[in-house]
Design a protein around this motif. Sequence first.
Motif, mmCIF file in Angstrom:
data_model
loop_
_atom_site.group_PDB
_atom_site.id
_atom_site.type_symbol
_atom_site.label_atom_id
_atom_site.label_comp_id
_atom_site.label_asym_id
_atom_site.label_seq_id
_atom_site.Cartn_x
_atom_site.Cartn_y
_atom_site.Cartn_z
ATOM 1 N N ASP A 1 111.729 6.362 115.568
ATOM 2 C CA ASP A 1 110.399 6.964 115.669
ATOM 3 C C ASP A 1 109.443 6.057 116.442
ATOM 4 N N GLN A 2 109.556 4.742 116.235
ATOM 5 C CA GLN A 2 108.720 3.799 116.992
ATOM 6 C C GLN A 2 109.073 3.870 118.476
ATOM 7 N N ALA A 3 110.365 3.935 118.765
ATOM 8 C CA ALA A 3 110.803 4.019 120.159
ATOM 9 C C ALA A 3 110.288 5.311 120.789
ATOM 10 N N ASP A 4 110.391 6.422 120.068
ATOM 11 C CA ASP A 4 109.910 7.698 120.603
ATOM 12 C C ASP A 4 108.402 7.667 120.838
ATOM 13 N N ALA A 5 107.659 7.007 119.957
ATOM 14 C CA ALA A 5 106.208 6.896 120.137
ATOM 15 C C ALA A 5 105.882 6.092 121.394
ATOM 16 N N GLU A 6 106.653 5.041 121.650
ATOM 17 C CA GLU A 6 106.435 4.232 122.858
ATOM 18 C C GLU A 6 106.802 5.028 124.105
ATOM 19 N N VAL A 7 107.885 5.801 124.037
ATOM 20 C CA VAL A 7 108.262 6.659 125.165
ATOM 21 C C VAL A 7 107.139 7.654 125.443
ATOM 22 N N GLU A 8 106.594 8.251 124.404
ATOM 23 C CA GLU A 8 105.510 9.221 124.567
ATOM 24 C C GLU A 8 104.268 8.555 125.186
#
Length: 122
Positions: A58-65
Amino acid sequence: ELAGAEAPGAPEPRPPDSASTEVPAGPDAVPEPPAAPLSEGAPTHGWAIQVAAYEDPDQADAEVERLSGQGYAAYRTAALVAGRTWHRVRIGGYDSREDAEAAREALQDQLGVTDLIVARAP
């Protein structure tokens, strides 16, 4: 002694490997790789710049976003490292390593970081 009892410390009997369908558990078990190792838009070849890595997808996805919102071609890929899954945030697909190196230098200035890594995509 009881008839049929095993000696203390003797290994527990196991079916032959070909008959075993159990997944190993415990400290020597190898975790399953993630089901969806790549986020949408990930390149299938070329070069990329790794911006960050997180154990929490989820942290990785937030950074991608966040990076995508700034106009970068960001995506997430997963890797099993020392028995732990890391979700790597990358920007890419550059056609050559030289293109990725040049972009890395510019990204370091734009993002204010100095530890970006050039790697093969995805």
